[in-house]
Design a protein around this motif. Sequence first.
Motif, PDB file in Angstrom:
ATOM      1  N   ASP A  62     135.406  -8.312   7.890  1.00  0.00           N
ATOM      2  CA  ASP A  62     134.535  -9.385   8.339  1.00  0.00           C
ATOM      3  C   ASP A  62     133.654  -8.843   9.453  1.00  0.00           C
ATOM      4  O   ASP A  62     134.014  -7.867  10.118  1.00  0.00           O
ATOM      5  CB  ASP A  62     135.361 -10.557   8.885  1.00  0.00           C
ATOM      6  CG  ASP A  62     136.168 -11.247   7.799  1.00  0.00           C
ATOM      7  OD1 ASP A  62     135.653 -11.364   6.673  1.00  0.00           O
ATOM      8  OD2 ASP A  62     137.311 -11.660   8.085  1.00  0.00           O
ATOM      9  N   GLU A 144     125.527  -7.669   8.395  1.00  0.00           N
ATOM     10  CA  GLU A 144     125.186  -8.469   7.217  1.00  0.00           C
ATOM     11  C   GLU A 144     126.199  -8.224   6.113  1.00  0.00           C
ATOM     12  O   GLU A 144     126.704  -7.112   5.960  1.00  0.00           O
ATOM     13  CB  GLU A 144     123.795  -8.093   6.721  1.00  0.00           C
ATOM     14  CG  GLU A 144     122.680  -8.452   7.675  1.00  0.00           C
ATOM     15  CD  GLU A 144     121.325  -8.051   7.116  1.00  0.00           C
ATOM     16  OE1 GLU A 144     121.169  -8.030   5.882  1.00  0.00           O
ATOM     17  OE2 GLU A 144     120.439  -7.753   7.924  1.00  0.00           O
ATOM     18  N   PRO A 145     126.491  -9.269   5.312  1.00  0.00           N
ATOM     19  CA  PRO A 145     127.413  -9.099   4.182  1.00  0.00           C
ATOM     20  C   PRO A 145     126.792  -8.190   3.113  1.00  0.00           C
ATOM     21  O   PRO A 145     125.871  -8.595   2.417  1.00  0.00           O
ATOM     22  CB  PRO A 145     127.607 -10.518   3.641  1.00  0.00           C
ATOM     23  CG  PRO A 145     127.032 -11.429   4.656  1.00  0.00           C
ATOM     24  CD  PRO A 145     126.066 -10.637   5.468  1.00  0.00           C
ATOM     25  N   ARG A 146     127.243  -6.960   3.035  1.00  0.00           N
ATOM     26  CA  ARG A 146     126.757  -5.977   2.067  1.00  0.00           C
ATOM     27  C   ARG A 146     127.605  -4.716   2.199  1.00  0.00           C
ATOM     28  O   ARG A 146     128.569  -4.685   2.944  1.00  0.00           O
ATOM     29  CB  ARG A 146     125.281  -5.657   2.286  1.00  0.00           C
ATOM     30  CG  ARG A 146     125.009  -4.981   3.620  1.00  0.00           C
ATOM     31  CD  ARG A 146     123.558  -4.623   3.770  1.00  0.00           C
ATOM     32  NE  ARG A 146     123.347  -3.904   5.005  1.00  0.00           N
ATOM     33  CZ  ARG A 146     122.169  -3.667   5.517  1.00  0.00           C
ATOM     34  NH1 ARG A 146     121.091  -4.091   4.923  1.00  0.00           N
ATOM     35  NH2 ARG A 146     122.057  -2.993   6.640  1.00  0.00           N
ATOM     36  N   ARG A 186     132.652  -2.625   2.898  1.00  0.00           N
ATOM     37  CA  ARG A 186     132.062  -3.862   2.386  1.00  0.00           C
ATOM     38  C   ARG A 186     132.282  -4.948   3.427  1.00  0.00           C
ATOM     39  O   ARG A 186     133.419  -5.218   3.834  1.00  0.00           O
ATOM     40  CB  ARG A 186     132.732  -4.245   1.066  1.00  0.00           C
ATOM     41  CG  ARG A 186     132.288  -5.550   0.496  1.00  0.00           C
ATOM     42  CD  ARG A 186     130.902  -5.439  -0.041  1.00  0.00           C
ATOM     43  NE  ARG A 186     130.470  -6.740  -0.535  1.00  0.00           N
ATOM     44  CZ  ARG A 186     129.291  -6.963  -1.011  1.00  0.00           C
ATOM     45  NH1 ARG A 186     128.408  -5.997  -1.077  1.00  0.00           N
ATOM     46  NH2 ARG A 186     128.945  -8.142  -1.425  1.00  0.00           N
ATOM     47  N   ASN A 188     132.469  -8.699   4.347  1.00  0.00           N
ATOM     48  CA  ASN A 188     132.735  -9.953   3.652  1.00  0.00           C
ATOM     49  C   ASN A 188     131.701 -11.014   4.042  1.00  0.00           C
ATOM     50  O   ASN A 188     131.171 -11.011   5.145  1.00  0.00           O
ATOM     51  CB  ASN A 188     134.142 -10.474   4.005  1.00  0.00           C
ATOM     52  CG  ASN A 188     135.209  -9.491   3.582  1.00  0.00           C
ATOM     53  OD1 ASN A 188     135.122  -8.867   2.541  1.00  0.00           O
ATOM     54  ND2 ASN A 188     136.247  -9.372   4.397  1.00  0.00           N
ATOM     55  N   GLY A 189     131.436 -11.929   3.134  1.00  0.00           N
ATOM     56  CA  GLY A 189     130.499 -13.017   3.392  1.00  0.00           C
ATOM     57  C   GLY A 189     129.622 -13.255   2.194  1.00  0.00           C
ATOM     58  O   GLY A 189     129.687 -12.540   1.189  1.00  0.00           O
ATOM     59  N   ASP A 190     128.780 -14.269   2.291  1.00  0.00           N
ATOM     60  CA  ASP A 190     127.862 -14.601   1.198  1.00  0.00           C
ATOM     61  C   ASP A 190     126.662 -13.692   1.268  1.00  0.00           C
ATOM     62  O   ASP A 190     125.926 -13.673   2.265  1.00  0.00           O
ATOM     63  CB  ASP A 190     127.414 -16.070   1.298  1.00  0.00           C
ATOM     64  CG  ASP A 190     128.584 -17.021   1.106  1.00  0.00           C
ATOM     65  OD1 ASP A 190     129.496 -16.666   0.328  1.00  0.00           O
ATOM     66  OD2 ASP A 190     128.600 -18.103   1.727  1.00  0.00           O
ATOM     67  N   LEU A 191     126.457 -12.959   0.198  1.00  0.00           N
ATOM     68  CA  LEU A 191     125.325 -12.024   0.106  1.00  0.00           C
ATOM     69  C   LEU A 191     124.065 -12.810  -0.184  1.00  0.00           C
ATOM     70  O   LEU A 191     124.011 -13.610  -1.111  1.00  0.00           O
ATOM     71  CB  LEU A 191     125.584 -11.008  -1.005  1.00  0.00           C
ATOM     72  CG  LEU A 191     124.566  -9.896  -1.152  1.00  0.00           C
ATOM     73  CD1 LEU A 191     124.509  -9.048   0.108  1.00  0.00           C
ATOM     74  CD2 LEU A 191     124.912  -9.027  -2.347  1.00  0.00           C
ATOM     75  N   LYS A 192     123.020 -12.614   0.630  1.00  0.00           N
ATOM     76  CA  LYS A 192     121.734 -13.266   0.402  1.00  0.00           C
ATOM     77  C   LYS A 192     120.876 -12.389  -0.484  1.00  0.00           C
ATOM     78  O   LYS A 192     120.555 -11.261  -0.110  1.00  0.00           O
ATOM     79  CB  LYS A 192     121.026 -13.537   1.734  1.00  0.00           C
ATOM     80  CG  LYS A 192     121.760 -14.487   2.631  1.00  0.00           C
ATOM     81  CD  LYS A 192     121.052 -14.647   3.957  1.00  0.00           C
ATOM     82  CE  LYS A 192     121.856 -15.548   4.878  1.00  0.00           C
ATOM     83  NZ  LYS A 192     121.268 -15.629   6.214  1.00  0.00           N
ATOM     84  N   GLU A 193     120.552 -12.896  -1.646  1.00  0.00           N
ATOM     85  CA  GLU A 193     119.738 -12.125  -2.571  1.00  0.00           C
ATOM     86  C   GLU A 193     118.295 -12.573  -2.478  1.00  0.00           C
ATOM     87  O   GLU A 193     118.001 -13.757  -2.369  1.00  0.00           O
ATOM     88  CB  GLU A 193     120.239 -12.316  -4.008  1.00  0.00           C
ATOM     89  CG  GLU A 193     121.626 -11.755  -4.204  1.00  0.00           C
ATOM     90  CD  GLU A 193     122.070 -11.845  -5.658  1.00  0.00           C
ATOM     91  OE1 GLU A 193     121.184 -11.767  -6.531  1.00  0.00           O
ATOM     92  OE2 GLU A 193     123.269 -11.991  -5.887  1.00  0.00           O
TER      93      GLU A 193
END
Length: 195
Positions: A62, A144-146, A186, A188-193
């Motif tokens: 995280d 950032e989540p990535r 990696r 964790n979290g919602d990846l913004k596409e």
Amino acid sequence: MFNKIIMIKKGLKINSLIATIFILSISIIPQVSNAEVSREQLSVEFVNDFVLEPAKNEVFLDPNSTATKTISVINRIDKIVTFQIDIEDVVGSENPSEQVKLLGEEKSPYSLKSFLIPEITEFTLNPGEKITIPVKVELPADSEPRGYYGAIIVSAKGAETGLGDEASVKGVTKLVTRVGSIFLVRVNGDLKESS
């Protein structure tokens, strides 16, 4: 006399309460791992190289969190060797003969360079000696989540020439062996596409 008995009973209750809280805090609060550098002498065949393990570390974290992994180096050179640890970013390669490309001093858009922290960056090993080194992966709160990619690079200083300080003699090429352990992190979290 009666007041003294009440005070003693209250004191016992408070002490029992403090002891209970202490015991609960030990069992509920996660224990911090104090990973340390460790060494051991192995019986190995001397084949004029060294081994770095593991080849790859995968970590899921995280933002604003830390994990500790370890790497191990085994000296299979029949002499005392000094090693150095560097950190480089890696990117995928379009060349089919190489899976990843080391970036040296460059930073990639998915840089781990600032987030990989080995416990030590230089060490000496006797022939057949193995060292295990903790490597902290420390992500900032704004990660950032990535995926983030980097490598721990271990170099043997002048071990292959056998010339020591004489390697600087005119016309002599000094060889440096470098081996890497890839870190794939990696967040964790919602990846913004983006479209």
